[in-house]
Design a protein around this motif. Structure first.
Motif, PDB file in Angstrom:
ATOM      1  N   MET A 159       0.844  -1.189   0.000  1.00 16.06           N
ATOM      2  CA  MET A 159       0.000   0.000   0.000  1.00 16.06           C
ATOM      3  C   MET A 159       0.879   1.239   0.000  1.00 16.06           C
ATOM      4  SD  MET A 159      -2.508   1.422   2.991  1.00 16.06           S
ATOM      5  CE  MET A 159      -1.125   2.260   3.756  1.00 16.06           C
ATOM      6  N   ASN A 171       1.366  -0.075  -4.816  1.00 16.34           N
ATOM      7  CA  ASN A 171       0.074   0.095  -5.481  1.00 16.34           C
ATOM      8  C   ASN A 171      -0.123   1.525  -5.966  1.00 16.34           C
ATOM      9  OD1 ASN A 171      -0.189  -2.497  -4.411  1.00 16.34           O
ATOM     10  ND2 ASN A 171      -2.375  -2.249  -4.040  1.00 16.34           N
ATOM     11  N   ALA A 198      -2.339  -4.507   4.025  1.00 18.68           N
ATOM     12  CA  ALA A 198      -1.766  -3.160   3.955  1.00 18.68           C
ATOM     13  C   ALA A 198      -0.476  -3.029   4.746  1.00 18.68           C
ATOM     14  CB  ALA A 198      -2.773  -2.129   4.465  1.00 18.68           C
ATOM     15  N   HIS A 234      -5.071   4.805  -0.410  1.00 18.26           N
ATOM     16  CA  HIS A 234      -4.966   3.943   0.780  1.00 18.26           C
ATOM     17  C   HIS A 234      -6.251   3.814   1.579  1.00 18.26           C
ATOM     18  CE1 HIS A 234      -4.806   7.628   3.142  1.00 18.26           C
ATOM     19  NE2 HIS A 234      -3.752   8.045   2.452  1.00 18.26           N
ATOM     20  N   CYS A 263      -7.072   2.157   5.169  1.00 20.48           N
ATOM     21  CA  CYS A 263      -5.997   1.167   5.341  1.00 20.48           C
ATOM     22  C   CYS A 263      -6.527  -0.231   5.648  1.00 20.48           C
ATOM     23  CB  CYS A 263      -5.001   1.570   6.434  1.00 20.48           C
ATOM     24  SG  CYS A 263      -4.203   3.153   6.132  1.00 20.48           S
ATOM     25  N   ARG A 321      -9.761  -1.756   1.784  1.00 20.92           N
ATOM     26  CA  ARG A 321      -9.356  -2.193   0.443  1.00 20.92           C
ATOM     27  C   ARG A 321      -8.652  -3.541   0.609  1.00 20.92           C
ATOM     28  NH1 ARG A 321     -11.835   2.058   0.364  1.00 20.92           N
ATOM     29  NH2 ARG A 321     -11.063   4.106  -0.322  1.00 20.92           N
ATOM     30  N   PHE A 345      -5.606  -4.931  -0.798  1.00 24.88           N
ATOM     31  CA  PHE A 345      -4.491  -4.467  -1.625  1.00 24.88           C
ATOM     32  C   PHE A 345      -3.797  -5.588  -2.388  1.00 24.88           C
ATOM     33  CE2 PHE A 345      -5.025  -1.231   1.681  1.00 24.88           C
ATOM     34  CZ  PHE A 345      -5.126  -0.095   0.898  1.00 24.88           C
ATOM     35  N   ASN A 371      -7.811   1.025  -7.402  1.00 21.95           N
ATOM     36  CA  ASN A 371      -6.514   0.815  -6.768  1.00 21.95           C
ATOM     37  C   ASN A 371      -5.928  -0.465  -7.342  1.00 21.95           C
ATOM     38  OD1 ASN A 371      -4.661  -0.445  -4.604  1.00 21.95           O
ATOM     39  ND2 ASN A 371      -4.937   1.638  -3.840  1.00 21.95           N
ATOM     40  N   GLU A 418      -2.709  -3.320  -7.866  1.00 24.10           N
ATOM     41  CA  GLU A 418      -1.467  -3.937  -7.408  1.00 24.10           C
ATOM     42  C   GLU A 418      -0.492  -3.923  -8.579  1.00 24.10           C
ATOM     43  OE1 GLU A 418       1.606  -6.316  -6.420  1.00 24.10           O
ATOM     44  OE2 GLU A 418       0.197  -7.243  -7.813  1.00 24.10           O
TER      45      GLU A 418
END
Length: 787
Positions: free
Chosen positions: A247, A251, A385, A445, A448, A451, A453, A470, A472
Motif C-alpha cells: 500500500m 500500489n 496493507a 490507501h 488502510c 481495500r 491491496f 486501486n 497492485e
C-alpha cells in the motif's frame, strides 16, 4: 434456508416403498446452462488458438494451398519435386491409388502451409525488430523506412486478435556492456563533482575489465533461453520480494471523471462499473480487444499484450521470503466490502451475465443489510496493507483450512474486489482543490483496511457515486490498467447509461439469491496482528501528502505548435522546478515502456541530462533568450533520444539491474553495481496515456475528462509525479511526497502573477519574483517554432 434449498440439485429419502427421489429442475437447469457457458468458452479459446497460431496467415489459407497443389497435380506438374511420391510410399497399402494420392497431397500441402506460416512469422518478427523509424526526424522518412512500412502493412493487413502478434514480437536485446556503462557515466555527470565523477569512472572501468564481462556472458545465455531477460527478475525482485507494505509503496490509483458523475446512486454506479469490467474481461477472454498499437505514418506497430493475461481472477499471496501471483482461469463472482462486512456476489446466473440493473439490485441488498461485522472482520483487510511477513504467517496458520480458508478463497479467487465506501469524494463543495487531494489519498490507501491491496485491482464506489481504482503493481504497469479503466468509464457513461432517475437500465430477476456473507472465525492472535498491521499502514498513510493539479492554461496543442515534444517540455519543466525548490539537480526516473518486445515492461529514462541542466542554469543565470532557446532545443532533442533508446532496448537501468542479479546468484560483490543500485530516485515521474481506445470524442464531450491517476513517493525525501496529457488543452498532475520530510511539499500556497504552473506542485518557499515556469518557456518561444 431458501437460498440453501435452491442450491441443492436433488434430495432423496428412504421409504418403505423404495427411494423417493425429488429433483430440483431449476437447480439442474442452472447447472446445465453453466456447463454450456463453460464449453462455449473452451471452444472459443480453441478457435482463438488456431487463429492466432497461424497469424499473419488465416486458417482458410490452408484450403487455398491444398487447391493450388491439386490444380498443379491435375496439370501433370509436380510442385513438390518428388516429395508427394515419397510420402505416398509410406502410406498404408490398404488405401486405393487415388486415396493415397489425395492423402499424400493433403499431407504435403499441410507441411507446405505450416512452412509458409513460419516463414511469414519470421519475416514479421524481422520487420518488427526494425526501430530506426523512431529516430528519424518528422517529415524526413528514409527510403528504407518507406519500404519497411509497405512490407509491414502487407504482412499485418489481417485483423488481429489480442494476442496474435505475441509470437512475432522480437526478443529484448542485451546491450553491449561498454555502451551501457558509457551511457550511465554520461547520465550521472551533472550530479557529481569532478572528484566524484572521476571515482565513479574508475569503478566502472574496473567493473568492465574484471567482473562485468563474466556477468554479461551469463546474461546473454539467459537472453537466448528466456522470452525476456528482464521481466521475470523485475517482477520477482522489485515487486514480489519486497517485504514492506505494498500500500502506497507499490500500489497506484486511477480516478473518475473530473467534472462529471454519471449518477449519484452508489448502487447504480456499482452496477454499471462491475458490468463494464466484466464486459472487458469477456473481450480479453475472447481476444476481441484490438492489440494496443503505436501509430506511425502509414502503419501501426503492435505492443506486447502479455500483461492482460493476469488482469482478472488474480491475487498476490504473501510469503515469508517472496510473494506469489496466483491466477485462476475464471471466476463467476466478485468480492464486496461494505461497513466492515465481506460478501461474495455472484454475477452470473443460468450461464448469463447479470444485467446492470440486477447487479445494482444485488448491491443495494448489500447496502441495506443491517447485520454488524463479525468479531475481527471489520479491519481484516489491514493485513494486506501492512508488512508482508506477518501477513504470510497469519495466512498460513489461521487461513489455510476451515471457514477462514473458504472465505479467503472467495476474496482471492474473485474476478476483482469492490469497496462500497461510506464517504463522499470528488471535486466538490467550498474547497474543490482540497477535496480533490483527499479524493486521491482515499483511493491510494482509504482507511488502510477497507481495500484488499493484494487483489490485481480493487474498485471503490463512493456514497455520492464517484468511483476509483486501486491496482497492485507486480502483474502489470499503469498503461495496461489505464486501458481497462478507460474502457470502464466510457462504457459506463456512453454505452450502458442510466435511466432518468439515475438507476441502471435493464430488468431485474427478483428471485436472485441474496449475496453471500463471508463467515470468519478470527482468533485473538489474528486480531492482535490486524491491529499491528493497521498501525504500520496508518503511519504510512498519514505521512503521504497528495496533490492533484489540473493545469488548464494550455496543453499539448500549444506545445506542439512550438515543435517541441510535450513529454520533453514537461520533463524539462520538472528539472527547472526541482532546481528552484532544492537548489540543485537529482537523479530523475521517468518510466518508459518496452512493450515493443515480447513480455516487455518498463525501462528508465534518466531525464536529468547534461543538456537539461545546462538549460536550467542558463535560464536561472539570466542568459540571453536566444542562448536559452538553443539550449532548450538541445535538451528537448536529448530527452527524446533518451526516450527512444529506452523504448528500443538500449536503456541503462534494467541491464545493470540484471547484471546485479547475476552477481548475487554467483555470490560475487561488485562495488560499482552496489553503488549504482543504491542511488535514490528523488524525482520519480511517469506519464499515463489516455484516449488509448477512442471510445468517445473529447471535443464533443469536453466535460468527460479523465483525471488519470498517481502513485506514492519512491524516496522519503523525494516526489512522485504522474502527469496525464488530456486532449489538446489540459495536463493533469498528481504529485506525492511525505509530510515527514521538511524539504518536500506537494502543494504550494503561493499564487504567481503569471498564473498557475508546475511550481505550485513542488515549491513552497520560493522567490515570488521568479517567473512562472510555463510562461517562462512560452516567453522564450512566443510565436515561432523552435529553430
Amino acid at each position: 434456508m431458501a437460498e440453501a434449498h435452491q442450491a441443492v440439485a436433488f434430495q432423496f429419502t428412504i421409504t418403505p416403498e423404495g427411494i423417493d427421489l425429488q429433483l430440483s429442475y431449476q437447480a439442474l437447469n442452472q447447472i446445465y446452462l453453466s456447463g454450456v457457458r463453460s464449453w462455449k468458452k473452451r471452444v472459443s479459446r480453441l478457435r482463438n488458438r488456431v487463429i492466432k497460431g497461424v497469424y499473419p496467415a488465416s486458417p482458410s489459407s490452408w484450403l487455398f494451398v491444398v487447391i493450388a497443389i491439386l490444380a498443379t497435380m491435375y496439370m501433370r506438374s509436380d510442385p513438390s519435386m518428388g516429395l508427394i511420391t515419397k510420402i505416398q510410399q509410406h502410406l498404408p497399402l490398404s488405401l486405393s491409388a487415388e486415396g493415397q494420392t489425395m492423402l499424400s497431397v493433403l499431407v504435403f500441402s499441410t507441411l507446405l502451409w505450416l512452412s509458409l506460416i513460419l516463414a511469414l512469422r519470421f519475416c514479421l518478427k524481422l520487420l518488427l525488430s526494425y526501430h530506426q523509424w523512431m529516430f528519424e526526424q518528422h517529415g524526413r522518412v528514409s527510403n528504407t523506412t518507406k519500404v519497411w512500412v509497405t512490407l509491414l502493412r502487407l504482412l499485418s493487413s489481417r485483423k488481429p486478435l489480442l494476442y496474435s502478434y505475441q509470437t512475432s514480437l522480437p526478443i529484448l536485446p542485451v546491450p553491449a556492456i561498454k555502451e551501457t556503462l558509457s551511457r550511465y557515466l554520461e547520465s550521472v555527470r551533472p550530479l557529481l563533482t569532478d572528484p566524484g565523477y572521476k571515482r565513479m569512472t574508475e569503478l566502472a572501468n574496473q567493473f568492465e575489465s574484471n567482473l562485468g564481462n563474466r556477468l554479461q556472458r551469463y546474461l546473454k545465455l539467459k537472453a537466448l533461453w528466456a522470452t525476456n531477460y528482464v521481466s521475470d527478475w523485475w517482477e520477482e525482485y522489485i515487486y514480489l520480494r519486497s517485504r514492506g507494505p505494498i500500500m502506497v509503496n507499490s500500489n497506484y490509483y486511477g480516478m473518475d471523471f473530473l467534472y462529471v458523475t454519471p449518477t449519484a446512486l452508489q448502487a447504480a454506479r456499482a452496477g454499471n462499473t462491475i458490468t463494464a469490467l466484466l464486459l472487458y474481461r469477456r473481450k480479453v477472454n475472447r481476444e476481441e480487444l484490438k492489440p494496443v498499437r503505436i501509430r506511425v505514418p502509414g502503419t501501426v506497430i503492435p505492443l506486447c499484450a502479455a500483461q492482460c493475461e493476469r488482469m482478472f481472477n488474480t491475487t498476490r499471496t504473501p510469503g515469508v521470503e517472496t510473494d506469489v501471483l496466483q491466477h485462476w482461469q475464471d471466476s463467476e463472482f466478485v468480492a464486496v466490502y461494505h461497513k466492515g462486512r465481506f460478501f461474495r456476489l455472484w454475477v452470473y446466473t443460468a450461464g448469463r451475465l447479470l444485467s446492470p440493473r440486477e447487479i445494482e439490485h444485488q448491491i443495494q441488498r448489500i447496502l441495506d443489510d443491517p447485520s454488524p461485522p463479525q468479531p475481527g472482520e471489520e479491519k481484516l483487510g489491514a493485513l494486506t496493507a501492512g508488512d508482508r511477513v506477518p501477513w504470510s504467517q497469519m495466512r498460513k496458520q489461521y487461513f489455510s483450512s476451515g471457514i477462514n480458508k473458504r472465505s479467503l478463497d472467495s476474496i482471492e479467487r474473485a474476478a476483482f474486489f469492490v469497496t462500497l465506501d461510506d464517504e463522499e469524494q470528488g471535486m466538490r463543495g467550498e474547497d474543490p482543490a482540497g477535496n480533490l487531494d483527499r479524493y486521491a489519498k482515499s483511493i491510494l490507501h482509504g482507511k488502510c483496511y477497507d481495500r484488499w491491496f493484494d487483489k490485481s485491482f480493487s474498485i471503490v464506489i463512493y456514497k455520492n457515486g464517484k468511483s476509483g481504482l486501486n491496482a497492485e503493481h507486480s502483474w502489470a504497469d499503469a498503461p495496461t490498467v489505464a486501458h481497462l479503466w478507460e474502457f470502464t468509464l466510457a462504457t459506463d457513461a456512453f454505452q450502458l447509461g442510466y435511466s432518468e432517475d439515475g438507476h441502471c437500465k435493464g430488468e431485474v430477476d427478483r428471485s436472485l439469491p441474496l449475496p453471500q456473507r463471508l463467515v470468519w472465525d478470527i482468533p485473538s492472535e489474528v486480531q492482535a496482528q490486524v491491529c499491528s498491521s493497521l498501525a504500520v499502514a496508518q503511519a504510512l498513510a498519514d505521512d503521504v501528502d497528495c496533490h492533484v493539479f489540473p493545469f488548464r492554461d494550455f496543453g499539448k496543442g500549444r506545445i506542439k505548435k512550438l515543435k517541441i515534444s510535450p513529454d520533453a517540455f514537461i520533463q524539462i519543466s520538472l528539472q527547472l522546478a526541482y532546481y528552484r525548490d532544492r537548489g540543485g539537480f537529482c537523479l530523475t526516473y521517468e518510466a518508459s515502456m518496452t512493450r515493443l518486445f515480447r513480455e516487455g515492461r518498463t525501462e528508465t529514462v534518466r531525464s536529468c541530462s547534461n543538456e537539461s541542466c545546462a538549460f536550467v542554469k542558463a535560464l536561472e543565470d539570466g542568459e540571453e533568450a536566444e542562448q536559452c532557446r538553443h539550449l532548450f532545443r538541445l535538451a528537448s532533442e536529448r530527452h527524446q533520444n533518451l526516450y527512444r533508446m529506452a523504448m528500443t532496448g538500449a536503456g541503462i537501468d534494467r541491464h545493470l539491474f540484471c547484471l546485479y542479479v547475476v552477481s548475487k546468484y554467483l555470490g560475487v560483490d561488485s562495488p560499482f553495481l552496489k553503488e549504482v543500485l543504491s542511488e535514490p530516485w528523488r524525482l520519480s515521474t511517469s506519464q499515463t496515456p489516455v484516449q488509448q481506445m477512442e471510445l468517445f470524442d473529447l471535443k464533443n464531450y469536453p466535460d468527460f475528462i479523465s483525471l488519470g491517476g498517481g502513485f506514492g513517493p519512491v524516496a522519503d525525501d523525494g516526489y512522485g509525479v504522474s502527469y496525464i496529457i488530456v486532449g489538446e488543452d489540459m495536463i493533469n498532475f498528481h504529485v506525492s511526497s511525505k509530510y515527514s520530510c521538511s524539504q518536500t511539499v506537494s502543494k504550494a500556497s503561493v499564487t504567481f502573477m503569471f498564473g498557475c504552473d508546475i511550481v505550485h506542485l513542488l515549491i513552497l518557499k520560493i522567490d515570488p519574483t521568479h517567473r512562472s515556469i510555463w510562461h517562462t518557456f512560452l516567453h522564450l518561444f512566443p510565436t515561432s517554432p523552435l529553430l
